[in-house]
Design an enzyme around this catalytic site. Structure first.
Site, PDB file in Angstrom:
ATOM      1  CG  HIS A 181       6.923 -10.075  -8.753  1.00  0.00           C
ATOM      2  ND1 HIS A 181       7.137 -10.803  -9.893  1.00  0.00           N
ATOM      3  CD2 HIS A 181       5.582  -9.919  -8.653  1.00  0.00           C
ATOM      4  CE1 HIS A 181       5.972 -11.094 -10.467  1.00  0.00           C
ATOM      5  NE2 HIS A 181       5.004 -10.563  -9.737  1.00  0.00           N
ATOM      6  CG  ASN A 182      10.544  -3.885  -7.368  1.00  0.00           C
ATOM      7  OD1 ASN A 182       9.531  -3.175  -7.264  1.00  0.00           O
ATOM      8  ND2 ASN A 182      11.285  -3.918  -8.463  1.00  0.00           N
ATOM      9  CG  HIS A 185       4.284  -5.234  -8.060  1.00  0.00           C
ATOM     10  ND1 HIS A 185       3.270  -4.941  -8.960  1.00  0.00           N
ATOM     11  CD2 HIS A 185       3.904  -6.378  -7.430  1.00  0.00           C
ATOM     12  CE1 HIS A 185       2.331  -5.878  -8.871  1.00  0.00           C
ATOM     13  NE2 HIS A 185       2.685  -6.749  -7.952  1.00  0.00           N
ATOM     14  CG  HIS A 221       0.092  -8.328  -3.636  1.00  0.00           C
ATOM     15  ND1 HIS A 221       0.627  -7.067  -3.662  1.00  0.00           N
ATOM     16  CD2 HIS A 221       0.285  -8.849  -4.875  1.00  0.00           C
ATOM     17  CE1 HIS A 221       1.123  -6.830  -4.865  1.00  0.00           C
ATOM     18  NE2 HIS A 221       0.925  -7.900  -5.628  1.00  0.00           N
ATOM     19  CG  ASP A 222       3.503 -10.070  -5.511  1.00  0.00           C
ATOM     20  OD1 ASP A 222       3.063 -11.236  -5.512  1.00  0.00           O
ATOM     21  OD2 ASP A 222       3.296  -9.264  -6.442  1.00  0.00           O
TER      22      ASP A 222
HETATM   23 ZN   LIG Z   1       1.696  -8.607  -7.512  1.00  0.00          ZN
END
Ligand SMILES: [Zn+2]
Ligand SMILES: *[C@@H]1O[C@H](CO)[C@@H](O)[C@H](O)[C@H]1NC(C)=O
Ligand SMILES: *[C@@H]1O[C@H](CO)[C@@H](O)[C@H](O)[C@H]1NC(C)=O
Ligand SMILES: *[C@@H]1O[C@H](CO)[C@@H](O)[C@H](O)[C@H]1NC(C)=O
Ligand SMILES: *[C@@H]1O[C@H](CO)[C@@H](O)[C@H](O)[C@H]1NC(C)=O
Length: 465
Positions: A181-182, A185, A221-222
């Protein structure tokens, strides 16, 4: 969101979330900025701000930015070093003499990055390579390029300096030490989102506002993902779990962090207040749709629309729903990429799970499903994820958008699943061989090899988390 783990949660929980109404649209400036401070260690240390920690729980004090062992300044240096290493090795490989000044190589890379961008709409776009060519700035460069390509700066009278600053801050707020999750991504999801928005069904109906919204949602989104999942935050009494009442904890945080950056940079401050509030709200509903534990809800609505042929893309709320589905697809499209790309993502996401499992073991917490490196493998996690999460979603997407891209994606997924399957089988055979060959020396061959998980042992969707 942390898409891979929470699909194990029982449907009853999902139903209760749905009926409870998870989302609160709290939109005061103070809240957004405060949350950004809470979520951002650097801001905290700069202003000497230390949030109050009431719980006696020791894990509350885990600084997620140090979870993967590197502190912020070290990470910066490390990124630089690894790029230098990359330069060095590729120079050697290509037989270029060491004396060539660096800026020439820099230009070379910039040229190659620009060249790659000409094919930014291709499904086999190699985001890892692009990230190297842009010196780790794939998210900034890709998003900036796409926004410009659509003419967003002129259409929405965006201030270039603010936009650039916003994108830099977005990229910086992703944790580069998360294996999965960086920012890469996020860049990958943004590229996939772009591909979907180019599909005929969407291209002919989306407004400029929809496109701006879709790209920004994908890029953010993350945002500030801690590299652990929601159950971990809940069981460690993390303040985010308390703040968002155990509900879409990560997704709410990503959204609020994005809103914080929009306000801090004033990217839309020249818009009427109503419009920028609307942008923030819709950004939220797109980002919250990436909470995989709510997938069944979205999927059954999608199915119902397709069965009844009731989608009408001239209707704004229907378009918004399709953007949610597109973002959901973009977020979990790893299994639909060509094997060489897909495999890398699979290894990265598994490593993030296993690192969480290691922390859980270290702190004597129950190890979360899929997070124990002793009993899981990349392959069994992937096969389960494809079977229960990705295949059902992409099957419906292909009904909605019956195009070559959709068929390509389903084709890759079939091949990737088969590849993991045969790798699993090989592993099982090897461990059985090892057992047999030891049979004479060791009396019973001990316990069965833990990694030889057959497809029968794929985690079931109904398993309690
Ligand atoms: Zn994601
Ligand atoms: C990518 O971004 C960097 C700054 O982060 C910039 O120097 C470079 O020119 C950009 N490259 C392209 C191809 O836009
Ligand atoms: C969140 O979950 C924890 C652990 O199950 C529980 O103790 C806590 O009361 C929950 N908080 C809310 C607001 O539901
Ligand atoms: C758009 O669709 C929604 C939900 O199906 C419906 O309630 C609304 O009336 C529609 N709006 C227009 C302008 O047709
Ligand atoms: C089998 O032998 C190998 C070395 O020859 C050893 O590493 C392995 O642990 C043994 N396995 C069992 C089950 O005893």
């Amino acid at each position: 969101g942390c898409v891979y783990l929470s699909w194990l949660i029982v449907p009853a929980v999902i139903i209760s979330w749905l009926t409870r109404g998870a989302i609160s649209y709290d939109s005061s400036d103070q809240t957004a900025l405060y949350i950004r401070m809470l979520g951002d260690v650097r801001v905290r240390s700069q202003v000497g701000f230390e949030p109050e920690r009431r719980s006696s729980h020791p894990y509350l004090c885990i600084d997620f930015r140090t979870l993967h062992s590197n502190s912020e300044p070290e990470r910066r240096i490390q990124r630089l070093l690894s790029f230098q290493r990359y330069l060095h090795s590729s120079r050697l490989l290509r037989g270029i003499p060491q004396q060539i000044p660096l800026h020439i190589l820099d230009e070379d890379y910039t040229g190659q990055a620009r060249c790659m961008l000409e094919k930014v709409g291709h499904w086999n776009f190699d985001i890892f390579l692009f990230d190297k060519f842009t010196n780790g700035n794939s998210l900034i460069n890709l998003t900036f390029h796409l926004l410009n390509q659509y003419g967003m700066v002129e259409l929405f009278q965006l201030d270039m300096v603010k936009l650039w600053r916003f994108l830099v801050m977005v990229q910086e707020d992703y944790h580069s030490d998360n294996p999965y999750h960086n920012a890469v991504h996020a860049a990958d999801v943004t590229q996939a989102m772009y591909c979907y928005m180019q599909e005929p069904m969407l291209a002919k109906s989306l407004t400029s506002f929809d496109i701006l919204l879709g790209l920004l949602a994908a890029a953010t989104h993350d945002l500030d993902h801690p590299g652990v999942n929601q159950p971990f935050l809940i069981k460690t009494d993390h303040y985010l779990a308390t703040l968002y009442r155990n509900t879409s904890v990560l997704e709410n945080h990503h959204w609020k962090s994005a809103v914080g950056l929009l306000r801090e940079t004033g990217l839309f401050s020249h818009w009427p207040a109503e419009d920028s509030l609307n942008m923030e709200r819709e950004l939220g509903s797109l980002i919250l749709a990436t909470d995989i534990s709510r997938q069944n809800d979205y999927l059954s609505r999608f199915r119902q629309h397709l069965d009844q042929e009731s989608l009408c893309l001239s209707n704004g709320s229907h378009r918004h729903f399709i953007l949610q589905m597109a973002l959901k697809c973009a977020d979990i499209c790893n299994p639909c990429r060509p094997w060489e790309l897909s495999k890398q993502w699979s290894e990265k996401v598994t490593e993030e799970f296993f690192q969480q499992g290691d922390v859980e073991k270290k702190h004597k917490l129950e190890v979360s499903p899929l997070c124990d490196r002793e009993i899981n493998s990349v392959g069994n996690i992937q096969i389960g994820f494809m079977t229960y999460v990705a295949e059902p979603l992409f099957a419906e997407w292909a009904r909605f958008s019956d195009t070559r891209l959709s068929q390509t994606m389903l084709g890759h997924m079939r091949l990737n699943k088969a590849s993991w399957g045969s790798l699993q089988q090989e592993q099982t055979l090897t461990s059985e061989e090892a057992e047999t060959s030891n049979a004479s020396t060791s009396r019973e061959g001990a316990a069965a090899a833990p990694r030889g998980t057959s497809s029968k042992e794929i985690p079931q969707g109904s398993r309690e988390s």
